[in-house]
Write a protein that holds these residues in place. Sequence first.
Motif, PDB file in Angstrom:
ATOM      1  N   LEU B  77     131.876 -39.916  72.713  1.00  0.00           N
ATOM      2  CA  LEU B  77     132.485 -40.093  71.402  1.00  0.00           C
ATOM      3  C   LEU B  77     133.591 -41.145  71.390  1.00  0.00           C
ATOM      4  O   LEU B  77     133.988 -41.616  70.318  1.00  0.00           O
ATOM      5  N   SER B  78     134.084 -41.481  72.553  1.00  0.00           N
ATOM      6  CA  SER B  78     135.070 -42.554  72.603  1.00  0.00           C
ATOM      7  C   SER B  78     135.112 -43.115  74.012  1.00  0.00           C
ATOM      8  O   SER B  78     134.669 -42.476  74.970  1.00  0.00           O
ATOM      9  N   MET B  79     135.618 -44.316  74.117  1.00  0.00           N
ATOM     10  CA  MET B  79     135.871 -44.941  75.405  1.00  0.00           C
ATOM     11  C   MET B  79     137.146 -45.764  75.247  1.00  0.00           C
ATOM     12  O   MET B  79     137.617 -45.924  74.115  1.00  0.00           O
ATOM     13  N   PRO B  80     137.709 -46.248  76.321  1.00  0.00           N
ATOM     14  CA  PRO B  80     138.970 -46.991  76.182  1.00  0.00           C
ATOM     15  C   PRO B  80     138.857 -48.098  75.148  1.00  0.00           C
ATOM     16  O   PRO B  80     137.964 -48.938  75.214  1.00  0.00           O
ATOM     17  N   GLY B  81     139.721 -48.072  74.170  1.00  0.00           N
ATOM     18  CA  GLY B  81     139.743 -49.114  73.146  1.00  0.00           C
ATOM     19  C   GLY B  81     138.805 -48.872  71.985  1.00  0.00           C
ATOM     20  O   GLY B  81     138.791 -49.636  71.020  1.00  0.00           O
ATOM     21  N   LYS B  82     137.996 -47.826  72.016  1.00  0.00           N
ATOM     22  CA  LYS B  82     137.049 -47.598  70.922  1.00  0.00           C
ATOM     23  C   LYS B  82     136.803 -46.107  70.694  1.00  0.00           C
ATOM     24  O   LYS B  82     136.393 -45.389  71.607  1.00  0.00           O
ATOM     25  N   ILE B  83     137.044 -45.716  69.457  1.00  0.00           N
ATOM     26  CA  ILE B  83     136.700 -44.349  69.048  1.00  0.00           C
ATOM     27  C   ILE B  83     135.580 -44.492  68.035  1.00  0.00           C
ATOM     28  O   ILE B  83     135.667 -45.295  67.099  1.00  0.00           O
ATOM     29  N   ARG B  84     134.521 -43.713  68.207  1.00  0.00           N
ATOM     30  CA  ARG B  84     133.403 -43.798  67.278  1.00  0.00           C
ATOM     31  C   ARG B  84     133.826 -43.284  65.900  1.00  0.00           C
ATOM     32  O   ARG B  84     134.676 -42.414  65.774  1.00  0.00           O
ATOM     33  N   ALA B  85     133.203 -43.853  64.872  1.00  0.00           N
ATOM     34  CA  ALA B  85     133.535 -43.479  63.492  1.00  0.00           C
ATOM     35  C   ALA B  85     133.182 -42.013  63.249  1.00  0.00           C
ATOM     36  O   ALA B  85     132.297 -41.456  63.909  1.00  0.00           O
ATOM     37  N   ASP B  86     133.864 -41.436  62.262  1.00  0.00           N
ATOM     38  CA  ASP B  86     133.622 -40.031  61.934  1.00  0.00           C
ATOM     39  C   ASP B  86     132.141 -39.770  61.670  1.00  0.00           C
ATOM     40  O   ASP B  86     131.582 -38.761  62.130  1.00  0.00           O
ATOM     41  N   GLN B  87     131.521 -40.692  60.901  1.00  0.00           N
ATOM     42  CA  GLN B  87     130.101 -40.487  60.550  1.00  0.00           C
ATOM     43  C   GLN B  87     129.221 -40.491  61.798  1.00  0.00           C
ATOM     44  O   GLN B  87     128.224 -39.764  61.864  1.00  0.00           O
ATOM     45  N   GLU B  88     129.586 -41.302  62.764  1.00  0.00           N
ATOM     46  CA  GLU B  88     128.794 -41.359  64.006  1.00  0.00           C
ATOM     47  C   GLU B  88     128.938 -40.058  64.786  1.00  0.00           C
ATOM     48  O   GLU B  88     127.972 -39.549  65.345  1.00  0.00           O
ATOM     49  N   ILE B  89     130.165 -39.541  64.840  1.00  0.00           N
ATOM     50  CA  ILE B  89     130.392 -38.281  65.537  1.00  0.00           C
ATOM     51  C   ILE B  89     129.615 -37.160  64.846  1.00  0.00           C
ATOM     52  O   ILE B  89     128.940 -36.348  65.490  1.00  0.00           O
ATOM     53  N   GLU B  90     129.679 -37.138  63.517  1.00  0.00           N
ATOM     54  CA  GLU B  90     128.955 -36.112  62.752  1.00  0.00           C
ATOM     55  C   GLU B  90     127.454 -36.230  62.983  1.00  0.00           C
ATOM     56  O   GLU B  90     126.752 -35.221  63.098  1.00  0.00           O
ATOM     57  N   ALA B  91     126.985 -37.464  63.069  1.00  0.00           N
ATOM     58  CA  ALA B  91     125.544 -37.680  63.297  1.00  0.00           C
ATOM     59  C   ALA B  91     125.134 -37.142  64.672  1.00  0.00           C
ATOM     60  O   ALA B  91     124.042 -36.576  64.830  1.00  0.00           O
ATOM     61  N   GLU B  92     125.990 -37.316  65.661  1.00  0.00           N
ATOM     62  CA  GLU B  92     125.668 -36.791  67.000  1.00  0.00           C
ATOM     63  C   GLU B  92     125.577 -35.269  66.974  1.00  0.00           C
ATOM     64  O   GLU B  92     124.707 -34.676  67.617  1.00  0.00           O
ATOM     65  N   VAL B  93     126.464 -34.654  66.210  1.00  0.00           N
ATOM     66  CA  VAL B  93     126.428 -33.186  66.086  1.00  0.00           C
ATOM     67  C   VAL B  93     125.131 -32.765  65.405  1.00  0.00           C
ATOM     68  O   VAL B  93     124.417 -31.879  65.876  1.00  0.00           O
ATOM     69  N   LYS B  94     124.820 -33.428  64.302  1.00  0.00           N
ATOM     70  CA  LYS B  94     123.622 -33.064  63.527  1.00  0.00           C
ATOM     71  C   LYS B  94     122.348 -33.297  64.317  1.00  0.00           C
ATOM     72  O   LYS B  94     121.347 -32.615  64.110  1.00  0.00           O
ATOM     73  N   GLN B 105     142.923 -39.787  76.019  1.00  0.00           N
ATOM     74  CA  GLN B 105     143.939 -40.205  75.037  1.00  0.00           C
ATOM     75  C   GLN B 105     143.468 -40.088  73.599  1.00  0.00           C
ATOM     76  O   GLN B 105     144.274 -40.145  72.682  1.00  0.00           O
ATOM     77  N   HIS B 106     142.173 -39.961  73.390  1.00  0.00           N
ATOM     78  CA  HIS B 106     141.626 -39.898  72.034  1.00  0.00           C
ATOM     79  C   HIS B 106     141.354 -38.468  71.567  1.00  0.00           C
ATOM     80  O   HIS B 106     140.812 -38.260  70.483  1.00  0.00           O
ATOM     81  N   ALA B 107     141.734 -37.499  72.359  1.00  0.00           N
ATOM     82  CA  ALA B 107     141.400 -36.102  72.055  1.00  0.00           C
ATOM     83  C   ALA B 107     141.866 -35.690  70.659  1.00  0.00           C
ATOM     84  O   ALA B 107     141.133 -35.031  69.920  1.00  0.00           O
ATOM     85  N   GLU B 108     143.080 -36.098  70.288  1.00  0.00           N
ATOM     86  CA  GLU B 108     143.629 -35.632  69.007  1.00  0.00           C
ATOM     87  C   GLU B 108     142.976 -36.316  67.809  1.00  0.00           C
ATOM     88  O   GLU B 108     143.107 -35.839  66.687  1.00  0.00           O
ATOM     89  N   GLN B 109     142.280 -37.437  68.060  1.00  0.00           N
ATOM     90  CA  GLN B 109     141.539 -38.057  66.961  1.00  0.00           C
ATOM     91  C   GLN B 109     140.102 -37.554  66.913  1.00  0.00           C
ATOM     92  O   GLN B 109     139.517 -37.386  65.859  1.00  0.00           O
ATOM     93  N   VAL B 110     139.536 -37.322  68.060  1.00  0.00           N
ATOM     94  CA  VAL B 110     138.118 -36.946  68.154  1.00  0.00           C
ATOM     95  C   VAL B 110     137.890 -35.474  67.806  1.00  0.00           C
ATOM     96  O   VAL B 110     136.967 -35.139  67.063  1.00  0.00           O
ATOM     97  N   LEU B 111     138.723 -34.608  68.359  1.00  0.00           N
ATOM     98  CA  LEU B 111     138.431 -33.172  68.236  1.00  0.00           C
ATOM     99  C   LEU B 111     138.464 -32.626  66.810  1.00  0.00           C
ATOM    100  O   LEU B 111     137.629 -31.780  66.473  1.00  0.00           O
TER     101      LEU B 111
END
Lengths: 121, 124
Positions: B77-94, B105-111
């Motif tokens: 869902l993320s790598m250094p310098g890049k967090i995937r968009a909300d829609q992309e994360i939702e698509a992975e869940v779906k 470092q991206h935990a608070e944005q991703v979770l």
Amino acid sequence: MKLEERIQLLRDVGQISEDTAAATFKLLQRMAEKWQVVLTEENGAMLITHFALAWERIGKDACVEPLDAGLAAEVQADAHYPLGRRILDDWDEVLGVKIPESEKLYLAVHMCTLLTKEGKV
Amino acid sequence: MMLKIVVGGQVDKDKLAQLVQQYGGERVQVTVKSDIEAAMDIKTKKADYYVGACLTGGGGALAMAIALLGLSNCATLSMPGKIRADQEIEAEVKSGKQAFGFTAQHAEQVLPVLMKGLLQKEEK
């Protein structure tokens, strides 16, 4: 699970190549023989997993983005960093290839964690 | 229905567990295990989803999950310098993924996004 089994599993499912597995096993041996650190699943899983995947990246000329600046500064200020850095530079000799600096800083984070657990400075 | 989340990965496990509980509330039961144990919990259906963090997002966070569950069941869902968009994360869940990895470092944005997606999926 033993650390050796972790490496074998990563190799068996194709996450890492035979060469990467061999390189990783070399480092386990080096750590024990030269640095008197016996790596186990408990103390070495993070470092060794990271190394194995990093070595795959390096073999494919794939780059990793630089470590977060704050974390980089933190690890370089760590009391265990000088020894950790010497060990990682030694790994270059064992592997016959210089690990890119960008990858070394990531490895340094895990190395400092290991050295902290082992009480080595 | 209680959603069972297991925290594996490599780093910041307690922080991840705290955030998962915070964003999941009473509908989530979270445990912290080694990356291998966490992946096995998914494999043996003791847990519903795996979350894990490492320094690069997809390496140590998901290495053992990929090994035990298969790449097709895992998402970075993320790598250094890049967090995937909300829609992309939702698509992975779906799409049915069960193991999610990201940079610590991206935990608070991703979770928050991931937990919202997982809870919404379970409602259906």
